[in-house]
Design an enzyme around this catalytic site. Structure first.
Site, PDB file in Angstrom:
ATOM      1  N   CYS A  53       0.827  -1.211   0.000  1.00 11.60           N
ATOM      2  CA  CYS A  53       0.000   0.000   0.000  1.00 11.60           C
ATOM      3  C   CYS A  53       0.858   1.257   0.000  1.00 11.60           C
ATOM      4  O   CYS A  53       0.485   2.283  -0.579  1.00 11.60           O
ATOM      5  CB  CYS A  53      -0.944   0.004   1.200  1.00 11.60           C
ATOM      6  SG  CYS A  53      -0.086  -0.053   2.798  1.00 11.60           S
ATOM      7  N   HIS A 336      -1.943   1.073   7.027  1.00 18.09           N
ATOM      8  CA  HIS A 336      -2.313   1.206   5.623  1.00 18.09           C
ATOM      9  C   HIS A 336      -1.968   2.585   5.103  1.00 18.09           C
ATOM     10  O   HIS A 336      -1.991   3.578   5.838  1.00 18.09           O
ATOM     11  CB  HIS A 336      -3.824   0.962   5.492  1.00 18.09           C
ATOM     12  CG  HIS A 336      -4.297   0.701   4.101  1.00 18.09           C
ATOM     13  ND1 HIS A 336      -3.598  -0.049   3.181  1.00 18.09           N
ATOM     14  CD2 HIS A 336      -5.435   1.099   3.452  1.00 18.09           C
ATOM     15  CE1 HIS A 336      -4.266  -0.113   2.041  1.00 18.09           C
ATOM     16  NE2 HIS A 336      -5.379   0.577   2.181  1.00 18.09           N
ATOM     17  N   ASN A 357      -8.320   4.338  -2.374  1.00 19.54           N
ATOM     18  CA  ASN A 357      -7.719   3.148  -1.799  1.00 19.54           C
ATOM     19  C   ASN A 357      -7.048   2.333  -2.905  1.00 19.54           C
ATOM     20  O   ASN A 357      -7.168   2.664  -4.092  1.00 19.54           O
ATOM     21  CB  ASN A 357      -8.788   2.316  -1.084  1.00 19.54           C
ATOM     22  CG  ASN A 357      -8.224   1.433  -0.003  1.00 19.54           C
ATOM     23  OD1 ASN A 357      -7.006   1.216   0.083  1.00 19.54           O
ATOM     24  ND2 ASN A 357      -9.083   0.898   0.847  1.00 19.54           N
TER      25      ASN A 357
END
Length: 400
Positions: A53, A336, A357
């Site tokens: 991520c 994240h 995202n």
């Protein structure tokens, strides 16, 4: 028989009415967003089963920076970054005899440092993620299952002296799963090296700074956030929480975006696309559940009840002290990285950040999450932002 059939029919009608009533209630609680400001972003990607991520969010942020500066859309290669970064991280782990964590995670600084030292390439200049192992998306299960023991064996070796050959062996593993980084490639009819391509993007990588907000270091100074994935010990500027939020708001309102790192393991970060800083005590009462019964519910049942409140869910109002306590107690964790690009409000007037995202077009909003400002204030670990997006008075305090 006829009486039984009538009773069954009545039960079906009642059940249907209850279901419709429940659906209507849920729909009433479902957010309807009005966009206040949305800055350009590139396409939604899917990191799949890889702990990358940090690479996806930072490159997405930089792609938006390029869009803002030049109007050109790029698809930069996360696997180039991962390939170079894992070798760098392995070298540090071996130098420290295994006392530095070697894992899939990373930080915004990793991406910037890799681009400064090695350059970057477009996505098409390397094999698509997952294709070398017969998958359609990145899957690091086997990759790290092979690589972690290899690095640990070298780092914990009993030898009095190790040879440099382990690097060649490790590079072979990395290239086998991610693809070798190209020395040269052609893009839109022109040949580049990775460093030449990075220089062509028009980015000044010295413009990007990390901002955080904790009280165990003085405000308006820099310190390395004490988390495992900050293995480069990158420095972050430390500001009060209200100024952290001013920086985010100012950036978005001035046409910039923000790379965001923080905690998404809270109940309020739903898999449907919301991030709300639940006030659990008030929410429990609204859900019609007393304390005794609440503690008997499973985690899934609790989350379902909280999620059912939707936009009516009450929130805590975070303070600087709450942020620090959550960090020190491990309640706020470095989970994240995502990409903040806009501001929206729901039908109750509550404001949210629009967040890109890297889980593909997942959730109710096709890959975008809506995180309330309270959630971001409470659960942000750090952000990366263009220093020119920071309000002038705060920049002056930071000396940048």
């Amino acid at each position: 028989m006829r009486k039984l059939f009538a009773m069954m029919l009545l039960a079906c009608i009642t059940a249907g009415a209850n279901a419709q009533e429940k659906k209507a209630s849920e729909d009433k609680n479902k957010a309807v967003f009005t966009t206040i400001k949305a800055n350009p972003i590139t396409s939604i990607k899917d990191q799949n089963r890889s702990g990358t991520c940090w690479a996806y969010s930072t490159l997405s942020f930089l792609e938006s920076e390029i869009l803002k500066n030049t109007g050109k859309t790029y698809n930069l290669c996360e696997m180039f970054i991962a390939n170079k970064d894992y070798m760098d991280r392995a070298i540090v782990t071996v130098r420290m005899h295994g006392d530095s964590q070697f894992s899939q995670g990373g930080s915004f600084e990793d991406v910037v440092t890799i681009m400064q030292n090695y350059g970057i390439c477009p996505e098409e200049a390397m094999p698509a993620p997952g294709t070398l192992t017969g998958d359609s998306l990145a899957n690091f299960d086997e990759f790290f299952g092979v690589m972690e023991p290899y690095v640990a064996a070298v780092a914990k070796s009993k030898a009095k002296k190790i040879s440099p050959q382990w690097k060649k062996g490790l590079q072979g593993i990395i290239d086998a799963y991610l693809g070798a980084c190209p020395e040269k490639f052609t893009y839109e009819g022109k040949e580049y090296t990775p460093k030449e391509f990075a220089a062509s993007l028009g980015l000044n990588l010295d413009d990007y700074v990390s901002i955080t907000s904790y009280t165990h270091h003085p405000f308006y100074t820099q310190f390395p956030i004490e988390i495992q994935d900050n293995w480069r010990w990158a420095q972050s500027y430390n500001v009060p929480m209200d100024e952290l939020m001013k920086i985010i708001d100012n950036a978005i309102n001035e046409g910039y975006t923000v790379a965001w790192g923080g905690d998404v393991t809270e109940d309020g970060f739903t898999r449907k696309g919301l991030g709300i800083a639940y006030d659990v005590k008030k929410a429990r009462s609204m859900a019609g559940t007393d304390a005794d019964r609440w503690f008997k519910l499973s985690a899934t049942e609790k989350r379902s009840k909280l999620d059912s409140l939707g936009i009516d869910a009450p929130e805590i109002v975070p303070t600087q002290e709450m942020r620090q306590e959550a960090f020190d107690s491990w309640e706020t964790t470095d989970d994240h990285g995502m990409h903040l690009y806009g501001i929206a409000k729901d039908q109750n007037g509550r404001e949210y950040y629009m967040v890109k995202n890297s889980w593909g077009e997942y959730g109710d909003y096709k890959g975008t999450w809506y995180m309330t400002k309270n959630y971001v204030a409470y659960k942000t670990m750090n952000i990366m932002v263009n220093k020119n997006a920071i309000p002038k008075d705060i920049r002056k305090k930071l000396g940048i």
